[in-house]
Design a protein around this motif. Structure first.
Motif, PDB file in Angstrom:
ATOM      1  N   ASP A 119       8.410  -6.886   3.714  1.00  0.00           N
ATOM      2  CA  ASP A 119       8.737  -5.792   2.797  1.00  0.00           C
ATOM      3  C   ASP A 119       9.835  -4.938   3.391  1.00  0.00           C
ATOM      4  OD1 ASP A 119       7.796  -3.582   4.344  1.00  0.00           O
ATOM      5  OD2 ASP A 119       5.824  -3.623   3.386  1.00  0.00           O
TER       6      ASP A 119
ATOM      7  N   PRO B   6       0.835  -1.200   0.000  1.00  0.00           N
ATOM      8  CA  PRO B   6       0.000   0.000   0.000  1.00  0.00           C
ATOM      9  C   PRO B   6       0.873   1.255   0.000  1.00  0.00           C
ATOM     10  CG  PRO B   6       0.129  -0.943   2.208  1.00  0.00           C
ATOM     11  CD  PRO B   6       0.846  -1.893   1.292  1.00  0.00           C
ATOM     12  N   THR B   7       0.541   2.206  -0.843  1.00  0.00           N
ATOM     13  CA  THR B   7       1.270   3.481  -0.844  1.00  0.00           C
ATOM     14  C   THR B   7       0.265   4.619  -0.917  1.00  0.00           C
ATOM     15  OG1 THR B   7       1.572   3.207  -3.234  1.00  0.00           O
ATOM     16  CG2 THR B   7       3.459   2.670  -1.840  1.00  0.00           C
TER      17      THR B   7
HETATM   18  C1  LIG Z   1       5.409   6.709  -1.191  1.00  0.00           C
HETATM   19  C2  LIG Z   1       5.086   5.679  -0.149  1.00  0.00           C
HETATM   20  C3  LIG Z   1       3.871   5.742   0.501  1.00  0.00           C
HETATM   21  C4  LIG Z   1       3.541   4.767   1.455  1.00  0.00           C
HETATM   22  N1  LIG Z   1       2.293   4.792   2.037  1.00  0.00           N
HETATM   23  C5  LIG Z   1       1.927   3.788   2.865  1.00  0.00           C
HETATM   24  C6  LIG Z   1       0.598   3.709   3.360  1.00  0.00           C
HETATM   25  O1  LIG Z   1      -0.227   4.552   3.057  1.00  0.00           O
HETATM   26  N2  LIG Z   1       0.298   2.672   4.174  1.00  0.00           N
HETATM   27  C7  LIG Z   1       1.204   1.717   4.547  1.00  0.00           C
HETATM   28  O2  LIG Z   1       0.881   0.796   5.300  1.00  0.00           O
HETATM   29  N3  LIG Z   1       2.475   1.766   4.067  1.00  0.00           N
HETATM   30  C8  LIG Z   1       2.839   2.752   3.233  1.00  0.00           C
HETATM   31  N4  LIG Z   1       4.110   2.774   2.719  1.00  0.00           N
HETATM   32  C9  LIG Z   1       5.047   1.705   3.062  1.00  0.00           C
HETATM   33  C10 LIG Z   1       4.949   0.547   2.092  1.00  0.00           C
HETATM   34  O3  LIG Z   1       3.712  -0.109   2.190  1.00  0.00           O
HETATM   35  C11 LIG Z   1       6.050  -0.485   2.331  1.00  0.00           C
HETATM   36  O4  LIG Z   1       6.038  -0.898   3.662  1.00  0.00           O
HETATM   37  C12 LIG Z   1       7.440   0.041   1.974  1.00  0.00           C
HETATM   38  O5  LIG Z   1       7.393   0.872   0.850  1.00  0.00           O
HETATM   39  C13 LIG Z   1       8.378  -1.127   1.717  1.00  0.00           C
HETATM   40  O6  LIG Z   1       9.658  -0.712   1.442  1.00  0.00           O
HETATM   41  P1  LIG Z   1      10.244  -0.500  -0.045  1.00  0.00           P
HETATM   42  O7  LIG Z   1       9.689   0.823  -0.482  1.00  0.00           O
HETATM   43  O8  LIG Z   1      11.706  -0.487   0.173  1.00  0.00           O
HETATM   44  O9  LIG Z   1       9.738  -1.629  -0.896  1.00  0.00           O
HETATM   45  C14 LIG Z   1       4.454   3.755   1.780  1.00  0.00           C
HETATM   46  C15 LIG Z   1       5.691   3.707   1.118  1.00  0.00           C
HETATM   47  C16 LIG Z   1       6.003   4.652   0.158  1.00  0.00           C
HETATM   48  C17 LIG Z   1       7.327   4.556  -0.543  1.00  0.00           C
END
Ligand SMILES: Cc1cc2nc3c(=O)[nH]c(=O)nc-3n(C[C@H](O)[C@H](O)[C@H](O)COP(=O)(O)O)c2cc1C
Length: 407
Positions: free
Chosen positions: A336, A110-111
């Motif tokens: 992750d 999720p992002t």
């Molecule tokens: C731009 C961005 C927004 C994110 N938003 C959320 C979110 O809304 N909810 C959430 O549980 N994790 C969020 N994350 C974390 C990701 O779900 C995930 O844990 C993380 O990106 C994993 O690391 P990686 O970017 O090295 O793959 C976000 C990550 C990024 C990069």
């Protein structure tokens, strides 16, 4: 000699006739995506394609970004032990998560505010995940509504929940998730308050973005991104009713809306109310993982949020072996944070994860080349994983026990 000249002239004519099509391809999203051969190259392409504050929002992490770097570096401390003389003529990437098969052990993380990278945002990410045969996860903070994503693509989808102080809003999110076919609920537990991402602070990153002379100038130097943004601006989380709200820094908006009192009682309450599978995301300790199992979690994501929350934690790959030991198969484990290579996935699966999630890899792809870029992120990792499994002598992704140790 004449024959040679004739041949050269014919080749040149064919080349010239083909030039417009080649130019079109070169400057298309597909062409841009295809030229990136690694996630690092997608990252470099995204850095060129989107304005700096938008790239930094995706790429950045908390405080000194130590955990974010460690997430990636720690994979180097995991050693692979390839098996000799096994038949790897057919490599099988399939695995099963929460009772359903996926074509490869890579799930979309999720992002929030994904639509800042590209106006198609989570719609493009969902289509890319489904084209790859896997699952997409929609964030509470998504730029697109749950309904839009459900309509855009019919593959498996999960919904990620942040518990907001407004519990009525949480109730309505859960109802909409169930009504729109989000099969699992993923509760994120590592955003008690907003992490401090200093790049965002320095860039004046806000929701909705503040339009200043500087942002306008950045828009001019990134015309493709700007054209998309102007045509279809996705500036605020779409599921929370924030449209029309005053500009605020992301962290102050998060701290206003999210509930910092959330405890295990809330997990128990959600378990009782949500009828489908429940996933807890953001667990880094074996004792907490066991407590999640005791509270009825079906799956746990070993994650430090890509280093975007508490700086100074272990890398998630470092935390995985002890958690896998403690959980002992009573819940599915995913990992992750820091996945950039197919070999990272082999290592995560070998140390006890059933699948990995990717966050930034997809954001880079999306920023670089929209949906084609997000598809490319999946296909790069899939290709690398396929070769790595063959070279490791383990043709089945679901069966990697013993191939890696932590040094
Ligand atoms: C731009 C961005 C927004 C994110 N938003 C959320 C979110 O809304 N909810 C959430 O549980 N994790 C969020 N994350 C974390 C990701 O779900 C995930 O844990 C993380 O990106 C994993 O690391 P990686 O970017 O090295 O793959 C976000 C990550 C990024 C990069």
């Amino acid at each position: 000699m004449n024959d040679l000249l004739d041949l050269a002239a014919r080749q040149l004519r064919a080349d010239l006739a083909d030039a417009p099509a080649r130019a079109r391809k070169r400057f298309s999203d597909e062409g841009r995506a295809a030229r990136c051969r690694t996630i690092a190259e997608l990252r470099a392409a995204a850095k060129r394609a989107v304005p700096k504050p938008i790239f930094d929002y995706a790429d950045g992490a908390a405080w000194d970004e130590v955990t974010a770097r460690r997430n990636i570096a720690a994979f180097e401390d995991v050693t692979l032990h390839p098996l000799a003389l096994t038949d790897v003529s057919s490599v099988d990437l399939r695995t099963t998560v929460l009772g359903g098969e996926i074509a490869l052990p890579i799930i979309g993380a999720p992002t929030g505010l994904t639509g800042l990278q590209h106006p198609e945002g989570e719609l493009a990410v969902a289509r890319a995940a489904h084209a790859a045969g896997t699952i997409t996860t929609l964030s509470t903070m998504a730029s697109c509504t749950m309904e839009e994503v459900a309509a855009a693509s019919s593959g498996r989808r999960w919904f990620q929940l942040y518990v907001m102080s407004d519990r009525g809003l949480v109730d309505s999110l859960l109802e909409r998730a169930a009504a729109n076919g989000y099969e699992a609920l993923m509760l994120t537990v590592d955003v008690q308050v907003a992490g401090v991402r200093e790049r965002d602070v320095r860039n004046g990153f806000s929701v909705p973005p503040r339009i200043t002379l500087k942002t306008l100038a950045r828009g001019v130097t990134h015309p493709r991104w700007s054209a998309g943004f102007v045509a279809n601006p996705r500036m605020v989380p779409a599921n929370l009713g924030w449209e029309g709200s005053a500009t605020a820094t992301l962290s102050s908006a998060v701290n206003r809306a999210f509930d910092p009192t959330v405890t295990w009682d809330d997990l128990a309450d959600l378990r009782a109310r949500w009828k489908g599978p429940l996933i807890v995301k953001g667990v880094m300790r074996a004792d907490d993982a066991v407590r999640c199992v005791e509270h009825g979690a079906d799956a746990i994501i070993v994650s430090n949020h890509g280093g975007r929350q508490l700086d100074g934690t272990a890398a998630s790959i470092e935390a995985l072996p002890a958690i896998a030991d403690a959980v002992g198969g009573r819940a599915e484990l995913y990992l992750d944070s820091g996945i950039r290579r197919g070999t990272d996935i082999v290592k995560a699966l070998a140390l006890g994860a059933r699948a990995v999630l990717i966050g930034r890899a997809l954001m880079y792809g999306l920023g670089a080349a929209g949906e084609a870029g997000a598809r490319r992120a999946f296909s790069i990792l899939e290709g690398e994983l396929r070769v790595a499994l063959a070279l490791a002598g383990y043709p089945r992704a679901a069966d990697l026990e013993g191939v890696a140790t932590v040094s």
